[in-house]
Each structure stands twice: as C-alpha cells, then as structure tokens.
Design a protein around this motif. Sequence first.
Motif, short mmCIF file in Angstrom:
data_model
loop_
_atom_site.label_atom_id
_atom_site.label_comp_id
_atom_site.label_asym_id
_atom_site.label_seq_id
_atom_site.Cartn_x
_atom_site.Cartn_y
_atom_site.Cartn_z
N ARG A 131 -12.49 2.41 -5.13
CA ARG A 131 -12.07 1.01 -5.07
C ARG A 131 -10.83 0.77 -5.90
NH1 ARG A 131 -14.38 -2.86 -2.78
NH2 ARG A 131 -13.75 -4.44 -4.32
N GLY A 132 -9.92 1.75 -5.84
CA GLY A 132 -8.62 1.58 -6.46
C GLY A 132 -7.71 0.77 -5.56
N GLN A 133 -6.43 0.81 -5.88
CA GLN A 133 -5.48 -0.01 -5.13
C GLN A 133 -4.21 0.81 -4.85
OE1 GLN A 133 -3.88 -3.55 -7.13
NE2 GLN A 133 -4.57 -4.77 -5.39
N VAL A 134 -3.75 0.71 -3.63
CA VAL A 134 -2.55 1.44 -3.19
C VAL A 134 -1.65 0.47 -2.46
CG1 VAL A 134 -1.65 3.35 -1.80
CG2 VAL A 134 -3.88 3.58 -2.92
N PHE A 135 -0.36 0.50 -2.80
CA PHE A 135 0.65 -0.26 -2.07
C PHE A 135 1.62 0.74 -1.45
CE2 PHE A 135 -0.90 -3.22 -5.22
CZ PHE A 135 -0.94 -4.44 -4.55
N MET A 136 1.81 0.65 -0.15
CA MET A 136 2.72 1.55 0.55
C MET A 136 3.70 0.75 1.39
SD MET A 136 1.95 4.47 3.42
CE MET A 136 1.30 5.68 2.27
N THR A 137 4.97 1.09 1.28
CA THR A 137 5.98 0.48 2.13
C THR A 137 6.32 1.43 3.27
OG1 THR A 137 7.90 1.42 0.99
CG2 THR A 137 7.00 -0.63 0.11
#
Length: 358
Positions: free
Chosen positions: A325-331
């Motif tokens: 339940r981590g967080q990832v931001f990808m463009t």
Amino acid sequence: MHLAHLRLRDFRNYARLDVDFAPGFHLLLGDNAQGKTNILEAIYLMATLRSFRGVGGAQLVRQGAKGYFVGGTVVGRGKAEIKMYWSAAERNLSLNGQAVKKISDYLGALRTVVFCTEDLQLVKGTGRVRRRFLDLLLSQTQPGYLTLLQRYALALRSRNALLKQRTVDEAALESFSRELAAVGTTLTRLRRELVPRISPLARLAYRRISNDAEELRLEYAPSVKTDLAVELAASRARERAQRMTLVGPHRDELQLDLNVRPAAQFGSEGQKRSIALALKMAQAEYLSGLHGVAPVLLIDDVMGELDVKRRSGFLPLLEAAHRSRGQVFMTCTEENWPRELGLELHRWRVTGGTLAPA
C-alpha cells in the motif's frame, strides 16, 4: 507512507492546484510540456528541498509571479503538514505549523526516490553526482548526517578561500584544517559503511534487469589512504600552488564496475542505463527495509525508455510498492504507458498546468 494532499500556487506552470491522492499507483498522462514532471518535481521538493532537475528556486516560480508555494499532507505513522514558500525576498518552511529551524529535523517527513533520465549521470557523470547519491541516502537514514555535511562544506569553503589569498593566515588555516579532518573522517566512515549495505541490493537489481549477463560491483574509494589530518599537512605545498583543498571526502569516489572493469569507460549505453536503474532500485529497497515502509516512488517517463527485459526487472519493485500500500507516481504519454501494470491505476490527465481524473 503516502502523499494525501498536494497544494501548489504559482509553481512552474501551475497557477493553482489542490488535489487529493490515495495510496496506490497514479498515472499522469498527457502530452509533453503540459506539467506532468512538474508534479513529480513538487513532491520531490517537499521531500529533499531541492529539484531533481538541478535548478534553483527562481526557475520554479510561474512566469509573472513573485514566488511559489508548495504544500502537502503526508500520512505515515502519523500525519505531517508541510508548507514551503519561496521568493527572491522571502523563504519559509514549516512542518505541522512550526517553522523549521534545522533542516536535519525536517528531512524524513516525506521520503521519495525519483527515477528520471538524469539518473544516467550516476554512471556517466563526475564523482560529485555519485557522492550526492550517497549523501542523500545517508541524510534520509542517518540522524545528524546532514549537519555534518553542512559543517564540512562550510569548513571546506572557508579553507579554500584562505588558500586563494596571497598571504595565508596560518592560524586560521590550521583551525579549518582541524575541523575538516574531524568532520571529514566521520563522513568518510559513514559513507564507507553504507556502501556494503546497498551493494547487495544493487547487484540483485542489476541481475534482475540484465538476466545475470554481468556482475555489478560497488566500491567506495576514499581519496585519503591513511589519516586525513596527516594528508592535509602533507599536501600543504601542492594546495598553495593550486589554491584549493586537494584531499578529503569531497574528492572521494563510488566506483561502479562491470565484470571488474569501470562501467563508465567500458559499459554500453544499455548497461549504463541498467546500472543507474539498479542504483535507484537499491535506494528504494534500502529505505523500505530500514523504515519498514516504502518511500513514494516518482517515475518520470522512464518506462518508455526501457526495453521489455529491463521493464520486467523493474516491475517487481512497483508490485512490491503496490502490495505494501505504498504510492507511485508515473508520468507518461497515452501511447507508452506500461500495460504490464494492469488495471489498478489512478489515471490523471495533465493539460496546460491542470490536473483532472482521466
């Protein structure tokens, strides 16, 4: 740990933004120059107080504005409210409503690891880039390290200023030499202790990416071979001739070898890219293991540059972040987002400094 809310005012091309983020995988979709990377840059700025693009505060202010504001709510074991404002005349940073007086007390409120095209400089660039990689990781994990680093930088600048003078103040030079030796010895020790901890993680990550094609080796190579104070004294004549400090942790190196040969000289472009990716994967896994919670991963259009083999080695890190339940931001653009990631994504459309659910 995850970023629950982000607020921007006059930051890059964002005049005003307020957005909530859940844990999980966030895909920022849009054409080039719309503001996708600016979101990642703002998040990284909150974590490290610097841009991963290597620019100063003035470049982050929206055209025509006087200053920028970046703020957010971070949820981890507790909740942290971050607010920062920068202008040419004023700079403010607060954590939970209290002004931050020591940066070392602030770092760790939000932990991130960024993956971007500039990472290739970890292999191809100067030793300064690799030292900064170690220093950032130690600042995120070792209480007091940043304070030591700042003390060393101040003593180094002062000592170099003295060496540039026609007539050197010997007493002042000796004082700064003592400070440099005391602090520098500790910096070198902490860096040297860190490398064997992250080396197995980097080797394993590289093996995943390269399918065991080569063996990656990391080795810390200090410029000081015996005692820093002794070597500073021994190099005094050369220092006066060159008007700078010639030994110390500011001259140390993190050696990256493939099959016992320097990767920067003998590695292919693909191998160098794989090493840079492995180092960042090791950073993320080290932070996760040490703190028991994954850092926020910021991935700036990297997947589109990777072939299928390297993608398959990278995906386990993303899957582990998802499971915890981590967080990832990808463009990425609409065309190159990685289908391997499945359908459990929060999709956002970025257009001209606006962000909206896709």
